[in-house]
Design a protein around this motif. Structure first.
Motif, PDB file in Angstrom:
ATOM      1  N   VAL A 143      13.114  -5.453   1.266  1.00 45.94           N
ATOM      2  CA  VAL A 143      12.982  -3.901   1.586  1.00 45.94           C
ATOM      3  C   VAL A 143      13.123  -3.811   3.153  1.00 45.94           C
ATOM      4  O   VAL A 143      11.971  -4.463   3.712  1.00 45.94           O
ATOM      5  CB  VAL A 143      12.025  -3.195   1.134  1.00 45.94           C
ATOM      6  CG1 VAL A 143      11.744  -1.739   1.514  1.00 45.94           C
ATOM      7  CG2 VAL A 143      12.165  -2.938  -0.467  1.00 45.94           C
TER       8      VAL A 143
ATOM      9  N   ASP B  26      16.293  -0.313   0.129  1.00 43.99           N
ATOM     10  CA  ASP B  26      16.028  -1.374  -0.422  1.00 43.99           C
ATOM     11  C   ASP B  26      17.192  -2.264  -0.357  1.00 43.99           C
ATOM     12  O   ASP B  26      18.465  -1.778  -0.754  1.00 43.99           O
ATOM     13  CB  ASP B  26      15.739  -0.714  -2.027  1.00 43.99           C
ATOM     14  CG  ASP B  26      15.295  -1.758  -2.914  1.00 43.99           C
ATOM     15  OD1 ASP B  26      15.816  -2.894  -2.842  1.00 43.99           O
ATOM     16  OD2 ASP B  26      14.712  -1.415  -3.759  1.00 43.99           O
TER      17      ASP B  26
ATOM     18  N   SER C  40      10.294  -3.606  -3.859  1.00 46.31           N
ATOM     19  CA  SER C  40      11.357  -2.731  -4.088  1.00 46.31           C
ATOM     20  C   SER C  40      10.934  -1.303  -3.211  1.00 46.31           C
ATOM     21  O   SER C  40       9.858  -1.337  -2.679  1.00 46.31           O
ATOM     22  CB  SER C  40      11.690  -2.117  -5.570  1.00 46.31           C
ATOM     23  OG  SER C  40      10.425  -1.458  -5.788  1.00 46.31           O
ATOM     24  N   PHE C  41      11.784  -0.308  -2.950  1.00 43.57           N
ATOM     25  CA  PHE C  41      11.442   0.693  -2.393  1.00 43.57           C
ATOM     26  C   PHE C  41      10.347   1.312  -2.943  1.00 43.57           C
ATOM     27  O   PHE C  41       9.232   1.716  -2.395  1.00 43.57           O
ATOM     28  CB  PHE C  41      12.706   1.858  -2.593  1.00 43.57           C
ATOM     29  CG  PHE C  41      12.609   3.125  -1.886  1.00 43.57           C
ATOM     30  CD1 PHE C  41      13.083   3.494  -0.776  1.00 43.57           C
ATOM     31  CD2 PHE C  41      11.523   4.035  -2.329  1.00 43.57           C
ATOM     32  CE1 PHE C  41      12.812   4.765  -0.124  1.00 43.57           C
ATOM     33  CE2 PHE C  41      11.430   5.282  -1.719  1.00 43.57           C
ATOM     34  CZ  PHE C  41      12.182   5.785  -0.694  1.00 43.57           C
TER      35      PHE C  41
END
Lengths: 105, 455
Positions: free
Chosen positions: B300, B294, B260-261
């Protein structure tokens, strides 16, 4: 109102010689404005009194809503020389997240 | 030119999950498997092994791993790049070739990157004008020259690119930057030039995200770590790279962890200094230019990375012997666990002082109280502490003092505070302290050298 930095940010830390790097990432833009204002070199240096024995350097990464700190003279001589349990400063990002910040609404 | 390539991280350090590279190969399609085995301390350990036996000095996990994956990488046409050659990449490559022979593999090309190991030429470099002053303290190399255990130049991606161009299916290097392992296949596949600094920086950033294995896919995540699914079967990160420098960080489907981010951002901040100036032998990447998006589903996108020309120096990492140390622990139980541990420390220090031993440092920490956050630790309520581990370390240039310290720990059990346990491991033996000497050397003085061996 007092909040813990832990509530608005996360991060990661590690070693660079005898310096530790502490990266702090805000969860949102508001959080980034808060950490930019509150996590000054002076405040971070004061927070790590007795841990960071040297200079604190601060860098901004607005693209990641993040700040990076280099805490010099912190790891007891560096990774392989240090007698510290956390010789690589792996837990120092969590240590900074202990900081309490006053928020004005 | 390929439209995209998938580069999979198989190992974040020597000692990482043994099965991770195998899972990267069987749980989905990849084009490259990259494995980082070398921490700074590893080089001195490998050099010591090589001093004892000239056939050693590389990550011995590699031939073992190859037994398992060689038939698969041949079948799936996956190339492997690793710096696990340590201080003896040739012996490592020969061991892999031997594995291939035993498996009945008919043809295999292994590229070896040599030239990083300058331990035996330090004097000639100094006489050629290389100062090798300590980058951090500016001290002269003469201070430690006679105690050097290992000395290696950090090469970048281009020597690996050359090995790939010569047809290598496996590339084994000595000291190469972790980021170079990931950047090299992008340069090779997409034909990036050595002055495309934005592209080189994009690949470098991808390399930084991959270099610590699952640390970018949910491992050691300081955000909402409890929300990371199935860490037991964590998927290691994969960089899906495109010719324009865009990279998507992902992992195989049906694996644990998360991309994820937040997980990628944490890794981007790991062990960096000035983010505007992330220096490698290939380029200087500007981490403040990186854009992350994201895309959901553990994807990502990393894009818009800017970079600048490389410097005219290679970094050199020397390790040298710097005395001895020993660390020991004892565990004290309720009641008054912390008070007892503190009293034991005082008794121990008085005995060490009475013996007139010489130490550069004596360090005491109380595990369960302050061994991670030191003075920031919250005061404990003695009534509610179940146990505390006393941890004492000493460091000295006098071997005998460190050895004697090791003999003063166990007696505390019968001659100190009560309700103590945890001394099962015997007396701690002095171990050699290996210190680091980072320096710079002109790129004109050192040249990588690529060899190919084949079946």
């Amino acid at each position: 109102m007092k909040i813990k930095l832990l509530d608005i940010a996360h991060g990661r830390s590690g070693d660079k010689g005898d310096a530790a790097n502490v990266g702090i990432i805000a969860y949102d833009d508001n959080g980034y404005n808060i950490i930019k204002k509150e996590l000054t070199v002076e405040n971070v240096k004061k927070h790590f009194a007795g841990i960071c024995l040297g200079e604190v350097e601060r860098f901004e990464l607005p693209n990641l809503k993040a700040l990076n700190f280099l805490l010099h003279n912190t790891l007891g001589g560096g990774g392989t020389v240090s007698l510290k349990h956390d010789a690589q400063g792996k837990t120092l990002a969590a240590a900074l997240l202990r900081m309490e910040i006053e928020i004005y609404e | 030119m390929k439209e995209k390539i998938k580069i999979a991280s198989g190992q974040g350090f020597w000692g990482d999950l043994i099965d991770a590279p195998y899972h990267q190969i069987i749980k989905g399609d990849i084009d490259y498997l990259v494995m980082d085995y070398l921490a700074e301390v590893t080089m001195s350990i490998l050099q010591k092994q090589k001093n004892k036996n000239p056939e050693l000095g590389y990550a011995k996990d590699i031939p073992e791993l190859m037994k398992r994956i060689l038939p698969l990488i041949k079948e799936k046409n996956i190339k492997v790049i690793t710096n696990g050659g340590g201080v003896n990449p040739i012996a490592c490559a020969n061991a892999v070739l031997e594995v291939a022979k035993n498996l009945g593999i008919k043809n295999l090309k292994i590229g070896i990157v040599l030239g990083d190991n300058i331990k035996d030429n330090i004097d000639s470099f100094i006489s050629s004008g290389a100062q090798l002053r300590n980058m951090e303290t500016d001290e002269s190399i003469e201070l430690v020259k006679d105690r050097i255990l290992s000395a290696n130049v950090y090469f970048g991606a281009f020597p690996i690119v050359e090995a790939l161009q010569k047809g290598a299916e496996i590339v084994i290097t000595g000291r190469t930057t972790d980021t170079g392992l990931t950047l090299a296949p992008m340069i090779y596949e997409f034909g990036w030039s050595e002055i495309d600094y934005d592209l080189l920086s994009a690949g470098t950033v991808a390399g930084h995200i991959l270099e610590c294995g699952a640390q970018s896919s949910g491992g050691n995540f300081l955000g909402d770590w409890q929300s990371i699914p199935n860490m037991a079967e964590i998927g290691f990160p994969i960089a899906e790279a495109y010719p324009n420098g865009e990279v998507i960080i992902t992992k195989h489907p049906n694996t644990g962890g998360r991309v994820s981010f937040e997980t990628v951002a944490e890794q981007l901040l790991y062990e960096i200094g000035d983010p505007k100036s992330y220096i490698t032998p290939d380029c200087i990447a500007d981490f403040t230019s990186i854009k992350l998006e994201d895309l959901g589903n553990d994807r990502v996108k990393v894009y818009d990375v800017k970079g600048f020309p490389e410097t005219e120096f290679y970094k050199v990492s020397c390790s040298y012997s710097d005395g001895y140390s020993a660390i020991s622990t004892l565990t004290y139980s309720w009641p008054q666990a912390l008070t007892k541990a503190k009293a034991a420390d005082e008794i121990l220090r008085k005995r060490l002082a009475n013996l007139l031993l010489q130490f550069d440092e004596i360090k005491t920490e109380f595990v369960g109280y302050n061994s991670t956050h030191g003075p920031l630790a919250v005061q404990l309520d003695e009534e509610n502490i179940n146990e505390i581990m006393l941890r004492v370390g000493v460091r000295s240039h006098d071997y005998k003092s460190v050895e004697r310290f090791g003999k003063e720990i166990a007696p505390l059990i019968l001659t100190g505070p009560p309700a103590v346990t945890g001394f099962a491991g015997g007396r701690p033996k002095p171990s050699e302290v290996v210190a680091y000497w980072p320096a710079l050397i002109s790129k004109k003085l050192v040249n990588p050298n690529i060899e190919i061996i084949e079946l």
